[in-house]
Design a protein around this motif. Structure first.
Motif, short mmCIF file in Angstrom:
data_model
loop_
_atom_site.label_atom_id
_atom_site.label_comp_id
_atom_site.label_asym_id
_atom_site.label_seq_id
_atom_site.Cartn_x
_atom_site.Cartn_y
_atom_site.Cartn_z
N THR A 128 0.84 -1.22 0.00
CA THR A 128 0.00 0.00 0.00
C THR A 128 0.86 1.25 0.00
O THR A 128 0.52 2.24 -0.65
CB THR A 128 -0.99 0.04 1.18
N VAL A 135 -5.86 6.81 2.68
CA VAL A 135 -5.93 5.35 2.68
C VAL A 135 -6.13 4.82 4.10
O VAL A 135 -6.96 3.95 4.33
CB VAL A 135 -4.68 4.73 2.01
N ASN A 188 0.60 3.97 -2.85
CA ASN A 188 0.42 5.38 -2.48
C ASN A 188 1.50 6.24 -3.12
O ASN A 188 1.22 7.32 -3.65
CB ASN A 188 0.50 5.56 -0.96
#
Length: 169
Positions: A59, A77, A63
């Motif tokens: 992630t 997020v 990102n």
């Protein structure tokens, strides 16, 4: 939840975020990303990426690819994941209540989800991008002055993040 944690969205990178996100070349290298995120525990000491958390680092890499080093996207997020987990708490609590009492109720699951969603201990999870889950049980909050922990103004923070700071550095 969105209203309570909205101020976190414009927060800076804090504490461990520097090493695990800002200064981490592994999340910026698209060509060798998979090899940097998943590797055996048997290797000598891993440098930046905890091999037990490949989804977390994935992630971070996604990102980074979407917005570079702007902390806003990373905070969005985290907040989205917290909202989704709060919804899961609602449905899980509803199923438990239904199974235990053989009746339908929205009050108990709503209270459970609200407590989970808004409890101050989750400040660490939502507002700090990286955290140490093993220390999430530490109680209390602390006031930091402007400039401490790279904060732009005086802030009340959850003490679990303070435990990650090494003042000698």
């Amino acid at each position: 939840t969105l209203a309570v944690y909205r101020p976190c969205l414009r927060g800076p990178f804090l504490y461990d975020d520097q090493g695990k996100i800002v200064e981490n070349p592994d999340i910026k290298d698209r060509e060798h990303l998979w090899g940097k995120l998943v590797y055996p525990y048997g290797q000598p000491k891993w440098e930046r990426n905890d091999p037990s958390r490949p989804v977390t680092y994935l992630t971070y890499a996604l990102n980074y690819r979407a917005g570079g080093l702007d902390p806003f996207g990373y905070h969005c997020v985290n907040l989205l994941l917290h909202v989704l987990n709060s919804i899961l708490v609602f449905f899980l609590s509803r199923a438990i209540f239904r199974g235990a009492f053989q009746e339908e109720s929205l009050i108990f699951p709503s209270i459970a989800a609200a407590l989970f969603s808004l409890h101050p201990i989750n400040t660490t999870v939502v507002c700090a991008l990286t955290s140490h889950p093993g220390r999430a049980g530490a109680p209390g909050h602390v006031l930091l002055r402007k400039g401490e922990g790279n904060l732009p103004r005086a802030s009340v923070v959850n003490i679990t993040q303070i435990l990650t700071v090494d003042k000698r550095d």
